[in-house]
Design a protein around this motif. Structure first.
Motif, PDB file in Angstrom:
ATOM      1  N   THR A  26       8.210   2.957  -3.437  1.00 38.45           N
ATOM      2  CA  THR A  26       8.044   1.538  -3.718  1.00 38.45           C
ATOM      3  C   THR A  26       6.837   0.980  -2.983  1.00 38.45           C
ATOM      4  O   THR A  26       6.031   0.254  -3.555  1.00 38.45           O
ATOM      5  CB  THR A  26       9.306   0.762  -3.312  1.00 38.45           C
ATOM      6  N   TYR A  27       6.722   1.291  -1.686  1.00 36.23           N
ATOM      7  CA  TYR A  27       5.558   0.855  -0.914  1.00 36.23           C
ATOM      8  C   TYR A  27       5.325   1.836   0.225  1.00 36.23           C
ATOM      9  O   TYR A  27       6.265   2.305   0.860  1.00 36.23           O
ATOM     10  CB  TYR A  27       5.748  -0.540  -0.316  1.00 36.23           C
ATOM     11  N   ASN A  28       4.067   2.141   0.459  1.00 31.83           N
ATOM     12  CA  ASN A  28       3.665   2.879   1.645  1.00 31.83           C
ATOM     13  C   ASN A  28       2.226   2.509   1.975  1.00 31.83           C
ATOM     14  O   ASN A  28       1.477   2.072   1.106  1.00 31.83           O
ATOM     15  CB  ASN A  28       3.834   4.395   1.456  1.00 31.83           C
ATOM     16  N   SER A  33       1.553   3.847  -4.364  1.00 31.48           N
ATOM     17  CA  SER A  33       2.949   3.453  -4.510  1.00 31.48           C
ATOM     18  C   SER A  33       3.103   2.602  -5.767  1.00 31.48           C
ATOM     19  O   SER A  33       2.124   2.202  -6.399  1.00 31.48           O
ATOM     20  CB  SER A  33       3.406   2.669  -3.280  1.00 31.48           C
ATOM     21  N   SER A  35       4.241  -0.455  -5.894  1.00 30.62           N
ATOM     22  CA  SER A  35       3.753  -1.820  -5.688  1.00 30.62           C
ATOM     23  C   SER A  35       2.234  -1.909  -5.803  1.00 30.62           C
ATOM     24  O   SER A  35       1.709  -2.886  -6.339  1.00 30.62           O
ATOM     25  CB  SER A  35       4.212  -2.351  -4.330  1.00 30.62           C
ATOM     26  N   HIS A  36       1.524  -0.899  -5.334  1.00 28.73           N
ATOM     27  CA  HIS A  36       0.061  -0.901  -5.493  1.00 28.73           C
ATOM     28  C   HIS A  36      -0.326  -0.775  -6.964  1.00 28.73           C
ATOM     29  O   HIS A  36      -1.294  -1.382  -7.413  1.00 28.73           O
ATOM     30  CB  HIS A  36      -0.564   0.236  -4.681  1.00 28.73           C
ATOM     31  N   GLN A 111       4.152  -0.723   9.917  1.00 32.38           N
ATOM     32  CA  GLN A 111       4.607  -0.534   8.538  1.00 32.38           C
ATOM     33  C   GLN A 111       5.493   0.704   8.425  1.00 32.38           C
ATOM     34  O   GLN A 111       6.559   0.657   7.794  1.00 32.38           O
ATOM     35  CB  GLN A 111       3.411  -0.409   7.603  1.00 32.38           C
ATOM     36  N   LEU A 115       9.472   0.771   7.380  1.00 41.61           N
ATOM     37  CA  LEU A 115       9.877   1.562   6.218  1.00 41.61           C
ATOM     38  C   LEU A 115      10.895   2.633   6.608  1.00 41.61           C
ATOM     39  O   LEU A 115      11.892   2.849   5.909  1.00 41.61           O
ATOM     40  CB  LEU A 115       8.649   2.206   5.572  1.00 41.61           C
TER      41      LEU A 115
END
Length: 145
Positions: A26-28, A33, A35-36, A111, A115
């Motif tokens: 989802t996000y990293n 990811s 989201s990007h 971050q 996560l």
């Protein structure tokens, strides 16, 4: 009567890997990811982005209901604090001098810590009822509402 599957370290590892894949896809901080991709200015198909977004929302809704049903507020807050502390111990040694500036290192480490903490809370939340039953022999009768 069907046999109930036993909870083991392998089953917890499966839940941990599912949580890890869900959160970090989802996000990293690397930029690769969902989201990007969703927020990027590339020429991706809008319909594909909507399908992926809807699927991610459905999975997160289901997992969050399971985790909240297991922990409730009284357990979710201490579990989150403990997960952040454990994540700091796990993640912090990896960031001793990889990035250019100290502020960039701190931001990336923060971050990864958050996560990793969310991964741990999700994995333990999905396994909590099984762990309590295995340790104490008591069945949990909480229903996800």
């Amino acid at each position: 009567m069907a046999l109930k599957p036993k909870f083991s370290a392998v089953r917890f590892a499966q839940r941990l890997l599912i949580s890890l894949a869900l959160v970090f896809s989802t996000y990293n901080p690397t930029g690769y990811s969902i989201s990007h991709w969703l927020l990027g200015r590339d020429n991706g198909l809008l319909s594909a982005k909507l399908v992926v977004l809807l699927a991610a929302l459905i999975v997160y809704f289901a997992v969050s209901r399971i985790v909240f049903g297991a922990f409730r507020w009284s357990g979710l807050i201490p579990a989150s604090v403990l997960a952040v502390l454990v994540s700091i111990v796990i993640v912090a040694p990896a960031f001793h001098g990889d990035l250019d500036s100290a502020s960039a290192r701190y931001w990336v480490m923060t971050q990864y810590v958050l996560l990793t903490a969310s991964v741990l809370v999700m994995a333990f939340g999905m396994s909590w009822s099984y762990l309590i039953e295995r340790l104490t022999g008591q069945l949990q009768k909480r229903y996800v509402q």
